[in-house]
Every structure is written in C-alpha cells, then in structure tokens.
Design a protein around this motif. Structure first.
Motif, PDB file in Angstrom:
ATOM      1  N   ALA A 102      55.856  20.325  37.346  1.00 49.69           N
ATOM      2  CA  ALA A 102      54.691  21.006  36.467  1.00 49.69           C
ATOM      3  C   ALA A 102      53.767  21.921  37.027  1.00 49.69           C
ATOM      4  CB  ALA A 102      54.009  20.572  35.254  1.00 49.69           C
ATOM      5  N   LEU A 103      53.588  21.740  38.481  1.00 46.41           N
ATOM      6  CA  LEU A 103      52.475  22.351  39.315  1.00 46.41           C
ATOM      7  C   LEU A 103      53.435  23.268  40.376  1.00 46.41           C
ATOM      8  CD1 LEU A 103      50.007  19.943  40.302  1.00 46.41           C
ATOM      9  CD2 LEU A 103      49.802  21.741  38.793  1.00 46.41           C
ATOM     10  N   GLY A 104      55.012  23.318  39.814  1.00 43.53           N
ATOM     11  CA  GLY A 104      55.650  25.005  40.668  1.00 43.53           C
ATOM     12  C   GLY A 104      55.801  23.707  42.268  1.00 43.53           C
ATOM     13  N   GLY A 105      55.655  22.676  42.090  1.00 42.91           N
ATOM     14  CA  GLY A 105      56.308  22.137  43.718  1.00 42.91           C
ATOM     15  C   GLY A 105      55.049  22.470  44.791  1.00 42.91           C
ATOM     16  N   CYS A 106      54.240  23.209  44.159  1.00 45.14           N
ATOM     17  CA  CYS A 106      52.901  23.561  45.012  1.00 45.14           C
ATOM     18  C   CYS A 106      52.270  21.738  45.391  1.00 45.14           C
ATOM     19  CB  CYS A 106      52.039  24.493  44.438  1.00 45.14           C
ATOM     20  SG  CYS A 106      50.913  24.613  45.511  1.00 45.14           S
ATOM     21  N   PRO A 107      53.198  22.107  47.101  1.00 47.67           N
ATOM     22  CA  PRO A 107      51.728  20.672  47.901  1.00 47.67           C
ATOM     23  C   PRO A 107      50.741  20.685  48.151  1.00 47.67           C
ATOM     24  CG  PRO A 107      52.801  22.070  49.360  1.00 47.67           C
ATOM     25  CD  PRO A 107      53.320  22.659  48.056  1.00 47.67           C
ATOM     26  N   SER A 108      49.749  22.148  47.985  1.00 47.04           N
ATOM     27  CA  SER A 108      48.652  22.068  48.571  1.00 47.04           C
ATOM     28  C   SER A 108      47.802  22.127  46.588  1.00 47.04           C
ATOM     29  CB  SER A 108      47.812  23.822  48.808  1.00 47.04           C
ATOM     30  OG  SER A 108      48.664  24.792  47.869  1.00 47.04           O
ATOM     31  N   GLY A 109      48.513  21.818  45.897  1.00 50.59           N
ATOM     32  CA  GLY A 109      48.007  21.814  44.017  1.00 50.59           C
ATOM     33  C   GLY A 109      47.073  22.520  43.786  1.00 50.59           C
ATOM     34  N   ILE A 110      46.444  22.916  42.926  1.00 50.76           N
ATOM     35  CA  ILE A 110      46.242  23.472  41.899  1.00 50.76           C
ATOM     36  C   ILE A 110      45.171  24.257  42.620  1.00 50.76           C
ATOM     37  CG2 ILE A 110      44.632  24.897  39.421  1.00 50.76           C
ATOM     38  CD1 ILE A 110      45.288  22.099  38.959  1.00 50.76           C
ATOM     39  N   GLU A 111      44.809  25.524  42.824  1.00 47.43           N
ATOM     40  CA  GLU A 111      43.912  26.586  43.828  1.00 47.43           C
ATOM     41  C   GLU A 111      42.762  26.914  43.101  1.00 47.43           C
ATOM     42  OE1 GLU A 111      44.447  27.538  47.266  1.00 47.43           O
ATOM     43  OE2 GLU A 111      46.555  26.623  47.449  1.00 47.43           O
ATOM     44  N   PRO A 112      41.787  27.076  43.935  1.00 49.24           N
ATOM     45  CA  PRO A 112      40.884  26.657  43.373  1.00 49.24           C
ATOM     46  C   PRO A 112      40.206  28.614  42.942  1.00 49.24           C
ATOM     47  CG  PRO A 112      39.984  26.912  45.234  1.00 49.24           C
ATOM     48  CD  PRO A 112      41.204  26.358  45.014  1.00 49.24           C
ATOM     49  N   VAL A 113      40.094  28.776  41.294  1.00 43.80           N
ATOM     50  CA  VAL A 113      39.043  30.739  41.347  1.00 43.80           C
ATOM     51  C   VAL A 113      38.315  31.103  41.966  1.00 43.80           C
ATOM     52  CG1 VAL A 113      38.438  31.321  39.293  1.00 43.80           C
ATOM     53  CG2 VAL A 113      40.131  29.891  38.914  1.00 43.80           C
ATOM     54  N   PRO A 114      38.197  31.837  42.663  1.00 42.39           N
ATOM     55  CA  PRO A 114      36.662  32.148  43.502  1.00 42.39           C
ATOM     56  C   PRO A 114      35.891  32.856  42.377  1.00 42.39           C
ATOM     57  CG  PRO A 114      38.490  34.194  43.365  1.00 42.39           C
ATOM     58  CD  PRO A 114      39.269  32.884  42.338  1.00 42.39           C
ATOM     59  N   PHE A 115      34.655  32.517  43.130  1.00 39.98           N
ATOM     60  CA  PHE A 115      33.581  33.058  42.285  1.00 39.98           C
ATOM     61  C   PHE A 115      33.735  34.586  42.367  1.00 39.98           C
ATOM     62  CE2 PHE A 115      28.873  34.165  42.752  1.00 39.98           C
ATOM     63  CZ  PHE A 115      28.525  33.425  41.361  1.00 39.98           C
ATOM     64  N   GLN A 116      33.136  35.179  41.580  1.00 40.74           N
ATOM     65  CA  GLN A 116      32.665  36.541  41.071  1.00 40.74           C
ATOM     66  C   GLN A 116      31.118  36.806  40.832  1.00 40.74           C
ATOM     67  OE1 GLN A 116      35.671  39.311  39.222  1.00 40.74           O
ATOM     68  NE2 GLN A 116      34.241  40.071  38.111  1.00 40.74           N
ATOM     69  N   GLY A 117      30.598  37.751  41.737  1.00 42.04           N
ATOM     70  CA  GLY A 117      28.693  37.585  41.015  1.00 42.04           C
ATOM     71  C   GLY A 117      28.659  38.102  42.883  1.00 42.04           C
ATOM     72  N   ILE A 118      27.064  37.418  42.594  1.00 40.80           N
ATOM     73  CA  ILE A 118      26.774  37.609  43.427  1.00 40.80           C
ATOM     74  C   ILE A 118      25.363  35.859  43.857  1.00 40.80           C
ATOM     75  CG2 ILE A 118      25.511  40.279  43.273  1.00 40.80           C
ATOM     76  CD1 ILE A 118      22.380  39.219  41.499  1.00 40.80           C
ATOM     77  N   GLY A 119      24.824  35.965  44.741  1.00 44.08           N
ATOM     78  CA  GLY A 119      24.600  34.983  45.609  1.00 44.08           C
ATOM     79  C   GLY A 119      23.185  35.131  47.140  1.00 44.08           C
ATOM     80  N   GLY A 120      22.141  34.370  46.950  1.00 43.14           N
ATOM     81  CA  GLY A 120      21.343  34.598  48.150  1.00 43.14           C
ATOM     82  C   GLY A 120      20.083  33.619  47.797  1.00 43.14           C
ATOM     83  N   THR A 121      19.445  34.309  48.680  1.00 46.02           N
ATOM     84  CA  THR A 121      18.304  33.194  48.549  1.00 46.02           C
ATOM     85  C   THR A 121      16.794  33.860  47.682  1.00 46.02           C
ATOM     86  OG1 THR A 121      18.680  32.460  50.278  1.00 46.02           O
ATOM     87  CG2 THR A 121      16.388  32.257  49.509  1.00 46.02           C
TER      88      THR A 121
END
Length: 161
Positions: A16-35
């Motif tokens: 069901a996962l397409g036979g992908c051995p690494s599993g589900i890929e995380p969705v990249p974060f889109q936005g800003i970050g800092g301190t």
C-alpha cells in the motif's frame, strides 16, 4: 492460522505504501524560523508578545490590523527564544514584535512595537523583507525586541516614512 496473519498484513501494508523501503517521507516545513532576543524589563501589565507578519509596511494606523500571520504567544522568561512560523510562499515586507497590554482590546491603539526584522540587526533599523520559497524554511530570521523603547503605531509610522 493467526500466526500467518501478521506477515500477510505486513506485506499488504508495504504494498500500500508503494513498496517504499524508507516509509513515508516527511512534508518539508515551509515558512520562517530564527531566534528572538529581548532587552529591557518586561512590563508587569504584559498580556502577550508575538511576531506578526505583514505583506508590506503600514501606511496608516488601520494597517496595523492587516497582518497575514502571527506566532503563538512568545515566552518572555528566556533570553533567546527560538521560533518557527509556517507561511505561504511569497515575500513579506514587515515582521514586527508586537506587545499587548493586559485587559486592553485588540486595536491598533492598544499595541506597541518592540522592534522588527532588519538587515542591520538593531530593533528599529530599516525593515528588511523576507521571501519564503515553496517547500523551504527561511531561517536565521532573528529579531531583537526592546521593552525599554516600545513604540506606538504613530511613532512607528513616523520612523518608517
């Protein structure tokens, strides 16, 4: 028969996962970050401080309520506060740190600005814009908030002219 059910379910799950051995890929974060760093003493009547994002610098007092996004309430007990804020991919022209007084209504007149994102790093240097690219984090969007020099919307407008 039950012993053979688990391997069968595992095979179905991998298929069901397409036979992908690494599993589900995380969705990249889109936005800003800092301190975010604060100087000066936090007033006792502080309700909250937030980083607020605008597409452009305000032209009049009414524009102070025309923001597109804001962080959760920032913790004030820390010297350097890391943050992340998810945003749409586009350019943002003004990112101020905004203070609100306890029990005050949410109006432009009840807000104070502690500083904004600048290329120079000082809280009230000329504002710098930030561009968020699709699927990417724009990091090192660092800010300094100065509790000893909180500006009213009118004072901000004068500085930005």
């Amino acid at each position: 028969m039950k012993k053979h059910l688990f391997p069968l379910l595992t095979v179905i799950g991998v298929a069901a996962l397409g036979g992908c051995p690494s599993g589900i890929e995380p969705v990249p974060f889109q936005g800003i970050g800092g301190t975010i760093s604060f100087v000066g003493d936090v007033p006792d009547n502080t309700d909250w401080v937030r980083l607020i994002v605008y597409r452009s610098t305000p032209q009049d007092s009414a524009d102070f309520l025309g923001f597109v996004a804001f962080t959760d309430t920032l913790p004030l007990a820390r010297t350097n506060t890391p943050y992340l804020l998810g945003l749409e991919a586009e350019e943002y022209g003004w990112l101020p740190l905004v203070w609100k007084e306890k029990d005050a209504d949410l109006s432009a007149g009840s807000l104070r600005v502690l500083g904004w994102y600048t290329a120079g790093g000082g809280p009230f240097d000329p504002p710098a814009s930030v561009t968020v690219e699709s699927g990417k984090e724009t990091d090192e969007v660092d800010l300094v908030g100065d509790f000893d020099n909180m500006l009213t919307p009118e004072e901000v407008l004068e500085l930005l002219r």
